[in-house]
Design a protein around this motif. Sequence first.
Motif, PDB file in Angstrom:
ATOM      1  N   LYS A  48       7.862   7.177 -12.714  1.00 57.70           N
ATOM      2  CA  LYS A  48       9.037   6.626 -13.398  1.00 57.70           C
ATOM      3  C   LYS A  48      10.078   6.062 -12.442  1.00 57.70           C
ATOM      4  CE  LYS A  48       8.491   9.230 -17.576  1.00 57.70           C
ATOM      5  NZ  LYS A  48       9.179   9.883 -18.679  1.00 57.70           N
ATOM      6  N   ASP A  49       9.684   5.759 -11.225  1.00 58.67           N
ATOM      7  CA  ASP A  49      10.596   5.154 -10.250  1.00 58.67           C
ATOM      8  C   ASP A  49      10.582   3.643 -10.479  1.00 58.67           C
ATOM      9  OD1 ASP A  49      12.144   4.413  -8.155  1.00 58.67           O
ATOM     10  OD2 ASP A  49      10.929   5.370  -6.606  1.00 58.67           O
ATOM     11  N   PHE A  50      11.413   3.213 -11.407  1.00 57.35           N
ATOM     12  CA  PHE A  50      11.382   1.818 -11.828  1.00 57.35           C
ATOM     13  C   PHE A  50      11.941   0.873 -10.780  1.00 57.35           C
ATOM     14  CE2 PHE A  50      11.605   4.302 -15.815  1.00 57.35           C
ATOM     15  CZ  PHE A  50      10.316   4.025 -16.255  1.00 57.35           C
ATOM     16  N   SER A  51      12.831   1.351  -9.936  1.00 59.18           N
ATOM     17  CA  SER A  51      13.358   0.508  -8.865  1.00 59.18           C
ATOM     18  C   SER A  51      12.255   0.165  -7.867  1.00 59.18           C
ATOM     19  CB  SER A  51      14.495   1.219  -8.140  1.00 59.18           C
ATOM     20  OG  SER A  51      15.557   1.467  -9.014  1.00 59.18           O
ATOM     21  N   SER A  52      11.435   1.133  -7.558  1.00 62.72           N
ATOM     22  CA  SER A  52      10.325   0.874  -6.647  1.00 62.72           C
ATOM     23  C   SER A  52       9.287  -0.028  -7.297  1.00 62.72           C
ATOM     24  CB  SER A  52       9.657   2.180  -6.214  1.00 62.72           C
ATOM     25  OG  SER A  52      10.543   2.923  -5.419  1.00 62.72           O
ATOM     26  N   GLN A  53       9.109   0.110  -8.612  1.00 65.15           N
ATOM     27  CA  GLN A  53       8.170  -0.767  -9.313  1.00 65.15           C
ATOM     28  C   GLN A  53       8.637  -2.218  -9.227  1.00 65.15           C
ATOM     29  OE1 GLN A  53       7.577   0.482 -13.361  1.00 65.15           O
ATOM     30  NE2 GLN A  53       6.706   2.465 -12.761  1.00 65.15           N
ATOM     31  N   ARG A  54       9.933  -2.412  -9.388  1.00 67.08           N
ATOM     32  CA  ARG A  54      10.480  -3.767  -9.306  1.00 67.08           C
ATOM     33  C   ARG A  54      10.328  -4.323  -7.894  1.00 67.08           C
ATOM     34  NH1 ARG A  54      15.716  -6.192  -8.298  1.00 67.08           N
ATOM     35  NH2 ARG A  54      15.826  -8.157  -9.448  1.00 67.08           N
ATOM     36  N   LEU A  62       8.075  -3.482  -5.754  1.00 62.68           N
ATOM     37  CA  LEU A  62       6.651  -3.757  -5.547  1.00 62.68           C
ATOM     38  C   LEU A  62       6.269  -5.102  -6.146  1.00 62.68           C
ATOM     39  CD1 LEU A  62       3.806  -2.813  -4.678  1.00 62.68           C
ATOM     40  CD2 LEU A  62       3.602  -1.728  -6.917  1.00 62.68           C
ATOM     41  N   ARG A  63       6.754  -5.378  -7.350  1.00 61.03           N
ATOM     42  CA  ARG A  63       6.447  -6.668  -7.985  1.00 61.03           C
ATOM     43  C   ARG A  63       7.012  -7.832  -7.180  1.00 61.03           C
ATOM     44  NH1 ARG A  63       9.057  -5.340 -12.610  1.00 61.03           N
ATOM     45  NH2 ARG A  63       8.200  -3.363 -13.261  1.00 61.03           N
ATOM     46  N   LYS A  64       8.204  -7.652  -6.616  1.00 60.27           N
ATOM     47  CA  LYS A  64       8.799  -8.720  -5.813  1.00 60.27           C
ATOM     48  C   LYS A  64       7.989  -8.973  -4.542  1.00 60.27           C
ATOM     49  CE  LYS A  64      13.200  -9.296  -5.582  1.00 60.27           C
ATOM     50  NZ  LYS A  64      14.639  -9.368  -5.693  1.00 60.27           N
ATOM     51  N   ILE A  65       7.538  -7.901  -3.894  1.00 59.20           N
ATOM     52  CA  ILE A  65       6.760  -8.049  -2.665  1.00 59.20           C
ATOM     53  C   ILE A  65       5.406  -8.681  -2.961  1.00 59.20           C
ATOM     54  CG2 ILE A  65       5.608  -6.765  -0.819  1.00 59.20           C
ATOM     55  CD1 ILE A  65       7.960  -4.805  -0.915  1.00 59.20           C
ATOM     56  N   VAL A  66       4.790  -8.283  -4.074  1.00 61.88           N
ATOM     57  CA  VAL A  66       3.503  -8.875  -4.460  1.00 61.88           C
ATOM     58  C   VAL A  66       3.678 -10.368  -4.721  1.00 61.88           C
ATOM     59  CG1 VAL A  66       1.749  -8.916  -6.280  1.00 61.88           C
ATOM     60  CG2 VAL A  66       2.468  -6.754  -5.311  1.00 61.88           C
ATOM     61  N   GLY A  67       4.777 -10.754  -5.356  1.00 57.80           N
ATOM     62  CA  GLY A  67       5.033 -12.170  -5.613  1.00 57.80           C
ATOM     63  C   GLY A  67       5.232 -12.956  -4.330  1.00 57.80           C
ATOM     64  N   LYS A  68       5.958 -12.375  -3.375  1.00 57.67           N
ATOM     65  CA  LYS A  68       6.168 -13.056  -2.096  1.00 57.67           C
ATOM     66  C   LYS A  68       4.846 -13.248  -1.376  1.00 57.67           C
ATOM     67  CE  LYS A  68      10.811 -11.396  -1.069  1.00 57.67           C
ATOM     68  NZ  LYS A  68      11.615 -10.603  -0.136  1.00 57.67           N
ATOM     69  N   ARG A  69       4.004 -12.179  -1.377  1.00 59.82           N
ATOM     70  CA  ARG A  69       2.712 -12.282  -0.707  1.00 59.82           C
ATOM     71  C   ARG A  69       1.842 -13.329  -1.387  1.00 59.82           C
ATOM     72  NH1 ARG A  69      -1.597  -7.424  -0.525  1.00 59.82           N
ATOM     73  NH2 ARG A  69      -1.870  -8.112  -2.658  1.00 59.82           N
ATOM     74  N   GLN A  70       1.904 -13.388  -2.700  1.00 58.42           N
ATOM     75  CA  GLN A  70       1.110 -14.357  -3.445  1.00 58.42           C
ATOM     76  C   GLN A  70       1.531 -15.791  -3.114  1.00 58.42           C
ATOM     77  OE1 GLN A  70       1.355 -13.731  -7.650  1.00 58.42           O
ATOM     78  NE2 GLN A  70      -0.584 -14.741  -8.037  1.00 58.42           N
ATOM     79  N   ARG A  71       2.830 -16.020  -2.994  1.00 57.65           N
ATOM     80  CA  ARG A  71       3.310 -17.355  -2.644  1.00 57.65           C
ATOM     81  C   ARG A  71       2.897 -17.742  -1.227  1.00 57.65           C
ATOM     82  NH1 ARG A  71       7.672 -15.491  -5.619  1.00 57.65           N
ATOM     83  NH2 ARG A  71       8.875 -14.940  -3.779  1.00 57.65           N
ATOM     84  N   LEU A  72       2.964 -16.775  -0.307  1.00 60.40           N
ATOM     85  CA  LEU A  72       2.541 -17.060   1.066  1.00 60.40           C
ATOM     86  C   LEU A  72       1.046 -17.359   1.126  1.00 60.40           C
ATOM     87  CD1 LEU A  72       4.521 -14.470   3.179  1.00 60.40           C
ATOM     88  CD2 LEU A  72       4.622 -16.944   3.391  1.00 60.40           C
ATOM     89  N   LEU A  73       0.250 -16.618   0.368  1.00 62.59           N
ATOM     90  CA  LEU A  73      -1.187 -16.870   0.350  1.00 62.59           C
ATOM     91  C   LEU A  73      -1.501 -18.229  -0.264  1.00 62.59           C
ATOM     92  CD1 LEU A  73      -2.578 -13.351  -0.576  1.00 62.59           C
ATOM     93  CD2 LEU A  73      -2.878 -14.570   1.584  1.00 62.59           C
ATOM     94  N   ALA A  74      -0.757 -18.622  -1.292  1.00 64.62           N
ATOM     95  CA  ALA A  74      -0.954 -19.939  -1.895  1.00 64.62           C
ATOM     96  C   ALA A  74      -0.616 -21.037  -0.885  1.00 64.62           C
ATOM     97  CB  ALA A  74      -0.098 -20.086  -3.144  1.00 64.62           C
ATOM     98  N   TYR A  75       0.448 -20.834  -0.132  1.00 67.66           N
ATOM     99  CA  TYR A  75       0.825 -21.798   0.913  1.00 67.66           C
ATOM    100  C   TYR A  75      -0.276 -21.899   1.966  1.00 67.66           C
ATOM    101  CZ  TYR A  75       3.117 -23.526   5.125  1.00 67.66           C
ATOM    102  OH  TYR A  75       3.412 -24.224   6.260  1.00 67.66           O
ATOM    103  N   LYS A 134       0.823  -1.208   0.000  1.00 60.58           N
ATOM    104  CA  LYS A 134       0.000   0.000   0.000  1.00 60.58           C
ATOM    105  C   LYS A 134       0.858   1.259   0.000  1.00 60.58           C
ATOM    106  CE  LYS A 134      -4.101  -2.043   1.979  1.00 60.58           C
ATOM    107  NZ  LYS A 134      -5.020  -2.142   3.106  1.00 60.58           N
ATOM    108  N   SER A 135       1.932   1.256   0.784  1.00 55.90           N
ATOM    109  CA  SER A 135       2.780   2.450   0.821  1.00 55.90           C
ATOM    110  C   SER A 135       3.528   2.635  -0.502  1.00 55.90           C
ATOM    111  CB  SER A 135       3.753   2.381   1.988  1.00 55.90           C
ATOM    112  OG  SER A 135       4.697   1.369   1.785  1.00 55.90           O
ATOM    113  N   LEU A 136       3.995   1.530  -1.092  1.00 56.56           N
ATOM    114  CA  LEU A 136       4.684   1.643  -2.378  1.00 56.56           C
ATOM    115  C   LEU A 136       3.727   2.082  -3.484  1.00 56.56           C
ATOM    116  CD1 LEU A 136       7.193  -1.334  -2.531  1.00 56.56           C
ATOM    117  CD2 LEU A 136       7.704   1.078  -2.763  1.00 56.56           C
TER     118      LEU A 136
END
Length: 87
Positions: free
Chosen positions: A42-48, A50-63, A31-33
């Motif tokens: 155009k802050d592409f580092s933050s976009q990357r 964000l995508r990594k954190i979303v992926g981690k959360r998705q894997r934890l939710l799948a587990y 939410k903060s990102l």
Amino acid sequence: MVKNSFISVISQKENRGSVEFQVFSFTTKIKSLTSHLQLHKKDFSSQRGLRKIVGKRQRLLAYLLKRNRKRYKELISELDIREIKTH
């Protein structure tokens, strides 16, 4: 403020390394990102990040979905996030 109240609720019943706490922590970071990226498009580092954190959360939710569907449903409704897409 919201984080502290949720931390106290989770800390009473479970430890901070639990899947629920980790998902909550990732959700607050997402939410903060997201609000940061609305200002700085155009802050592409933050976009990357964000995508990594979303992926981690998705894997934890799948587990959590595989292990305990009831806790998964409660967490999804409590944090007001969408269900994950399962294959």
